[in-house]
Structure formats: structure tokens, C-alpha cells
Design a protein around this motif. Structure first.
Motif, PDB file in Angstrom:
ATOM      1  N   ARG A 103      33.067  -5.544  30.044  1.00 20.68           N
ATOM      2  CA  ARG A 103      31.972  -4.903  30.784  1.00 20.68           C
ATOM      3  C   ARG A 103      30.685  -5.708  30.740  1.00 20.68           C
ATOM      4  O   ARG A 103      29.593  -5.176  30.690  1.00 20.68           O
ATOM      5  CB  ARG A 103      31.706  -3.507  30.269  1.00 20.68           C
ATOM      6  N   GLY A 104      30.815  -7.011  30.720  1.00 19.92           N
ATOM      7  CA  GLY A 104      29.649  -7.866  30.752  1.00 19.92           C
ATOM      8  C   GLY A 104      29.117  -8.253  29.386  1.00 19.92           C
ATOM      9  O   GLY A 104      28.324  -9.173  29.273  1.00 19.92           O
ATOM     10  N   ALA A 105      29.524  -7.575  28.345  1.00 16.12           N
ATOM     11  CA  ALA A 105      29.043  -7.895  26.995  1.00 16.12           C
ATOM     12  C   ALA A 105      30.012  -8.870  26.342  1.00 16.12           C
ATOM     13  O   ALA A 105      31.224  -8.659  26.350  1.00 16.12           O
ATOM     14  CB  ALA A 105      28.933  -6.626  26.162  1.00 16.12           C
ATOM     15  N   SER A 106      29.475  -9.929  25.802  1.00 12.70           N
ATOM     16  CA  SER A 106      30.314 -10.907  25.114  1.00 12.70           C
ATOM     17  C   SER A 106      30.114 -10.757  23.607  1.00 12.70           C
ATOM     18  O   SER A 106      29.016 -10.482  23.140  1.00 12.70           O
ATOM     19  CB  SER A 106      29.943 -12.316  25.560  1.00 12.70           C
ATOM     20  N   PHE A 150      25.008  -5.768  24.121  1.00 11.39           N
ATOM     21  CA  PHE A 150      24.308  -6.893  24.716  1.00 11.39           C
ATOM     22  C   PHE A 150      22.838  -6.909  24.303  1.00 11.39           C
ATOM     23  O   PHE A 150      22.282  -7.963  23.968  1.00 11.39           O
ATOM     24  CB  PHE A 150      24.419  -6.837  26.243  1.00 11.39           C
ATOM     25  N   PHE A 151      22.207  -5.755  24.298  1.00 10.96           N
ATOM     26  CA  PHE A 151      20.788  -5.681  23.953  1.00 10.96           C
ATOM     27  C   PHE A 151      20.554  -6.112  22.506  1.00 10.96           C
ATOM     28  O   PHE A 151      19.664  -6.925  22.237  1.00 10.96           O
ATOM     29  CB  PHE A 151      20.272  -4.260  24.183  1.00 10.96           C
ATOM     30  N   MET A 153      26.050 -10.003  32.668  1.00  9.41           N
ATOM     31  CA  MET A 153      25.876  -8.645  32.163  1.00  9.41           C
ATOM     32  C   MET A 153      25.274  -7.744  33.225  1.00  9.41           C
ATOM     33  O   MET A 153      25.722  -6.608  33.422  1.00  9.41           O
ATOM     34  CB  MET A 153      24.987  -8.672  30.912  1.00  9.41           C
ATOM     35  N   PHE A 154      24.279  -8.245  33.941  1.00 12.65           N
ATOM     36  CA  PHE A 154      23.627  -7.445  34.976  1.00 12.65           C
ATOM     37  C   PHE A 154      24.606  -7.087  36.093  1.00 12.65           C
ATOM     38  O   PHE A 154      24.676  -5.936  36.527  1.00 12.65           O
ATOM     39  CB  PHE A 154      22.426  -8.201  35.549  1.00 12.65           C
TER      40      PHE A 154
END
Length: 183
Positions: free
Chosen positions: A57-60, A112-113, A135-136
Motif C-alpha cells: 500500500r505504498g509503504a516500504s 510511512f509517516f 506512497m501518495f
């Protein structure tokens, strides 16, 4: 503060709402299967207990390989639930995917944050910009799918109602010659 969540009637301004959810579900399913196959192809010679670069979901993140495969197995299972629920118009299945999508999207955003705050100074700016754009786009596409599902769930099912006017027929008694009903 009042926030109005948009209601969609069509997907991408061209597909009906349910067909758009089905189409996006199949695209997400194909992408998830592709990522699992790529991971299996490039990492076939390594052990499952070794650490690997995960991307969901965009988070690595860096975790053990078995956890990456477990996350994608759960993802594929819930996408199948979404597709079946959209095909069969089963609201409970759509609600199950809706809650799953909200929790995993928020978890990916939080991951991610926190990793961005922790590694912002040590990461190269080009790599950081690439990670931020991926991520966006993943968050935006997932939020769009969740808004489509929400609009489908909120759509009134009984738009046309049949009212039987024959059941409302009333009998008017005939007036007698003196104007009174003998009963």
C-alpha cells in the motif's frame, strides 16, 4: 468542523459504480499477484527467515520474507472478497473489505509517516521524493476505491417503490331516503 465526504455515482466518469469497483478489484488482484510472483522469482534462492524489502500500500519496510508473503496472501484474500461481494451484490462482503481497506491504509500511512520522520535526514533526497510519490499514488488510489465502496453501500436499494392503491380502497355507504344508514 464539518466535512462532507463525496458521493460517487460513476467510476472514473465512465463506468457504473459497481462495475468500476469490480474493475479496480481485478486490477488490484493482478498487481498483488504480480508482486508476489516477482518476489518469488528474484528471491527464490534465499531462505524465508532472511530479511527482505517489503512494499504494501505504498509503504516500504524491511521485514522477514515470510511476513511479506503473509501480508500479500491476506491482501489477495480480501481482494477476492471484494470482487465476490461486488459481483454478487453482497453488502457484508463489501463492508468487510471496506473496514480492511481503512485499517491497512491508515497503518501504511502511519508506517510511512513514522519511518519518514525517523530516516528523513539519512535518506537521499531523490530516493525520498520517489518514495513519497509512490506512497501518495498508492494512498490516493486506495482512498478512491474506498470512497467508491462507500458510495455503493450508501446507495438506496429501494429506489422504486410499488404502492398498492387497491388496498386503500374505501367503501362509501349509500344514503337512504332519510339520509341515515340503518346500521
Amino acid at each position: 468542523m464539518y466535512l462532507e465526504i463525496p458521493k460517487f455515482t460513476r467510476c472514473c466518469y465512465c463506468l457504473p459504480l459497481r462495475h468500476g469497483i469490480i474493475t479496480l478489484g481485478y486490477l488490484y488482484l493482478a498487481y498483488s499477484i504480480y508482486i508476489v510472483c516477482v518476489n518469488l522469482y528474484f528471491e527464490f534462492d534465499k531462505e524465508l527467515s532472511s530479511y527482505d524489502f517489503g512494499f504494501l500500500r505504498g509503504a516500504s519496510f524491511i521485514v522477514e520474507r515470510w511476513l511479506v508473503f503473509l501480508l500479500y496472501a491476506v491482501e489477495i484474500a480480501f481482494i477476492i472478497v471484494l470482487i465476490i461481494g461486488a459481483h454478487l451484490k453482497k453488502e457484508k462482503l463489501l463492508v468487510a473489505y471496506y473496514y480492511y481497506g481503512i485499517t491497512t491504509t491508515l497503518a501504511a500511512f502511519a508506517t510511512f509517516f513514522f519511518l519518514t520522520v525517523k530516516y528523513a535526514q539519512t535518506t537521499h533526497s531523490t530516493l525520498f521524493a520517489l518514495d513519497l510519490s509512490i506512497m501518495f499514488s498508492a494512498i490516493v488510489s486506495q482512498v478512491y476505491l474506498l470512497l467508491l465502496i462507500r458510495s455503493e453501500l450508501r446507495k438506496p436499494r429501494e429506489a422504486l417503490r410499488y404502492v398498492n392503491h387497491l388496498a386503500e380502497v374505501t367503501v362509501q355507504p349509500h344514503a337512504r331516503e332519510n339520509g341515515f344508514n340503518p346500521l
